[in-house]
Write an enzyme that holds these catalytic residues in place. Sequence first.
Site, mmCIF file in Angstrom:
data_model
loop_
_atom_site.group_PDB
_atom_site.id
_atom_site.type_symbol
_atom_site.label_atom_id
_atom_site.label_comp_id
_atom_site.label_asym_id
_atom_site.label_seq_id
_atom_site.Cartn_x
_atom_site.Cartn_y
_atom_site.Cartn_z
ATOM 1 N N PHE A 199 0.882 -1.169 0.000
ATOM 2 C CA PHE A 199 0.000 0.000 0.000
ATOM 3 C C PHE A 199 0.911 1.209 0.000
ATOM 4 O O PHE A 199 1.291 1.705 1.062
ATOM 5 C CB PHE A 199 -0.878 -0.048 1.247
ATOM 6 C CG PHE A 199 -2.182 0.679 1.114
ATOM 7 C CD1 PHE A 199 -2.752 0.925 -0.119
ATOM 8 C CD2 PHE A 199 -2.871 1.101 2.245
ATOM 9 C CE1 PHE A 199 -3.965 1.580 -0.235
ATOM 10 C CE2 PHE A 199 -4.090 1.766 2.152
ATOM 11 C CZ PHE A 199 -4.635 2.003 0.902
ATOM 12 N N TYR A 249 3.519 -3.639 24.861
ATOM 13 C CA TYR A 249 3.492 -4.516 23.687
ATOM 14 C C TYR A 249 2.763 -5.836 23.966
ATOM 15 O O TYR A 249 1.595 -5.983 23.621
ATOM 16 C CB TYR A 249 4.919 -4.771 23.136
ATOM 17 C CG TYR A 249 4.813 -5.267 21.711
ATOM 18 C CD1 TYR A 249 4.956 -4.408 20.631
ATOM 19 C CD2 TYR A 249 4.459 -6.592 21.443
ATOM 20 C CE1 TYR A 249 4.769 -4.852 19.331
ATOM 21 C CE2 TYR A 249 4.263 -7.046 20.145
ATOM 22 C CZ TYR A 249 4.426 -6.170 19.095
ATOM 23 O OH TYR A 249 4.215 -6.614 17.813
HETATM 24 P P1 NAI Z 1 6.510 -2.153 7.849
HETATM 25 O O1 NAI Z 1 5.772 -0.922 8.231
HETATM 26 O O2 NAI Z 1 7.932 -2.013 7.447
HETATM 27 O O3 NAI Z 1 5.770 -2.920 6.654
HETATM 28 C C1 NAI Z 1 4.387 -2.963 6.498
HETATM 29 C C2 NAI Z 1 4.021 -3.462 5.110
HETATM 30 O O4 NAI Z 1 2.595 -3.548 5.044
HETATM 31 C C3 NAI Z 1 4.433 -2.525 3.958
HETATM 32 O O5 NAI Z 1 4.817 -3.318 2.841
HETATM 33 C C4 NAI Z 1 3.129 -1.789 3.621
HETATM 34 O O6 NAI Z 1 3.033 -1.324 2.280
HETATM 35 C C5 NAI Z 1 2.133 -2.896 3.880
HETATM 36 N N1 NAI Z 1 0.772 -2.409 4.144
HETATM 37 C C6 NAI Z 1 0.329 -1.652 5.171
HETATM 38 N N2 NAI Z 1 -1.003 -1.471 5.082
HETATM 39 C C7 NAI Z 1 -1.407 -2.137 3.977
HETATM 40 C C8 NAI Z 1 -2.660 -2.333 3.350
HETATM 41 N N3 NAI Z 1 -3.790 -1.833 3.848
HETATM 42 N N4 NAI Z 1 -2.675 -3.041 2.197
HETATM 43 C C9 NAI Z 1 -1.545 -3.561 1.641
HETATM 44 N N5 NAI Z 1 -0.344 -3.431 2.218
HETATM 45 C C10 NAI Z 1 -0.274 -2.727 3.365
HETATM 46 O O7 NAI Z 1 6.345 -3.137 9.092
HETATM 47 P P2 NAI Z 1 7.194 -4.326 9.715
HETATM 48 O O8 NAI Z 1 7.805 -3.861 10.974
HETATM 49 O O9 NAI Z 1 8.014 -5.003 8.688
HETATM 50 O O10 NAI Z 1 6.010 -5.297 10.157
HETATM 51 C C11 NAI Z 1 5.590 -6.437 9.439
HETATM 52 C C12 NAI Z 1 5.116 -7.488 10.433
HETATM 53 O O11 NAI Z 1 6.234 -7.879 11.235
HETATM 54 C C13 NAI Z 1 4.044 -6.973 11.396
HETATM 55 O O12 NAI Z 1 3.120 -7.999 11.645
HETATM 56 C C14 NAI Z 1 4.849 -6.678 12.660
HETATM 57 O O13 NAI Z 1 4.076 -6.724 13.826
HETATM 58 C C15 NAI Z 1 5.847 -7.815 12.599
HETATM 59 N N6 NAI Z 1 7.043 -7.648 13.437
HETATM 60 C C16 NAI Z 1 7.767 -6.481 13.419
HETATM 61 C C17 NAI Z 1 8.847 -6.323 14.278
HETATM 62 C C18 NAI Z 1 9.639 -5.059 14.320
HETATM 63 O O14 NAI Z 1 10.369 -4.842 15.293
HETATM 64 N N7 NAI Z 1 9.592 -4.234 13.302
HETATM 65 C C19 NAI Z 1 9.274 -7.403 15.202
HETATM 66 C C20 NAI Z 1 8.507 -8.611 15.049
HETATM 67 C C21 NAI Z 1 7.410 -8.705 14.232
#
Ligand code: NAI
Length: 392
Positions: free
Chosen positions: A73, A233
């Site tokens: 997105f 968290y």
């Molecule tokens: P991020 O913000 O870097 O990536 C989010 C992704 O989701 C992007 O590709 C964005 O375009 C997409 N997105 C958001 N809303 C959307 C929608 N409505 N339709 C289509 N695409 C959409 O986030 P991150 O940190 O990589 O998170 C990904 C997963 O990893 C989440 O479930 C998060 O909770 C989990 N996670 C993150 C950690 C961290 O420390 N960053 C640690 C452990 C898990």
Amino acid sequence: MIVEPKVREFICTTAHPTGCQKNVEHQISYIKSKQFPQGAKKVLVIGASTGYGLASRITAAFGCHAATIGIMFERPATGKRTATPGWYNTAAFEKAAISEGLYAKSINGDAFSVEIKEKTIDLIRKDLGEVDLVIYSLAAPRRTTADGTTYSSCLKTINSTFTEKNLDLKNNTITQKSVEPATPEEVEGTIKVMGGEDWMDWISALSKAGVLAKGAVTIAYSYIGPKVTYPIYFDGTIGQAKRHLIQTASEISAAFSDVKAYISVNKALVTQASSAIPIVPLYFAILYKVMKEQGTHEGCIEQISRLFHDKLFQPEIPVDESGLIRMDDWELDPSVQEKVMKIWDEISTENLMTLSDIEGYWEDFYHMFGFHFDGVDYGKDVDIDVPVPSLS
Ligand code: NAI
């Protein structure tokens, strides 16, 4: 135009196309330096443009030589406004994949919608026939469900106010921050957005359409973290959503006999989603310091590379007693956590620079938006209008 970072607390409103390309290239060359077991061949990544999802797409493509479809997105450039980093990342990813003869197409739109699910299914049918790995890596602020209701997610506590040390990102000072408890509606909203309902909808839709390969694997990402961040968290609104996500993994595996669903509990890393969580950035900065000193620090690409290499494609996927894949094993190692907590107690504005890796925190932050890369001439005019090949 010349693109400069415009930072407002935990967000940067500009992105540098050449820097974002550099970021993607670094990740690709890291993956190409590794050997991967025979893994997935046709991969759908939902949330593929930044953070863990981008690293997953890069690992699938350049590690396993898989065809990838990425859902995101993101916003292209308009007038003098740069595109979002995820747009530039995807443009760079597709270009690199195509140049190596790898299939790579992207769909830009709301992954929660029926329309985007149908569009994805049509594309899989037309180009790939089926997918054997589905990675669910969405981090979103809101979701509109099929009946038109919009739910918002929030980062709050449950039941009581939580006050802790906090890194004020506006001026790199340590302050106290209080986070108020969520209302029942806010808890419900967060579960609707960040829980497993939409993951289940995706797998149901893909299965019903007959585009999931026999024995397909699906994986979603979660986080647990240390006790000090539990109130905000693991025991907060987002933790409730993650519990729902974990429950959904069991429900998917039970409902679809040909699909295995997993949760990978990943390491805390600076991404667009995580930098918005109160109190947690201070933990990140201390964690980075300790893990870099111990030589165990990883970024998204190292985490996902290890996930693919050591866990996902082993004859039996190693899980803990709750069935979770633990990529946070090095983060939660007692020798790391003891040091982190000692520093947590001692840290103040005066010793922030020496006791934490605040510089590393900000470096990761700027890198996310394509800034602060060596070898990029930020004083040079750059064309901000960069096409994503499969979307133009
Ligand atoms: P991020 O913000 O870097 O990536 C989010 C992704 O989701 C992007 O590709 C964005 O375009 C997409 N997105 C958001 N809303 C959307 C929608 N409505 N339709 C289509 N695409 C959409 O986030 P991150 O940190 O990589 O998170 C990904 C997963 O990893 C989440 O479930 C998060 O909770 C989990 N996670 C993150 C950690 C961290 O420390 N960053 C640690 C452990 C898990």
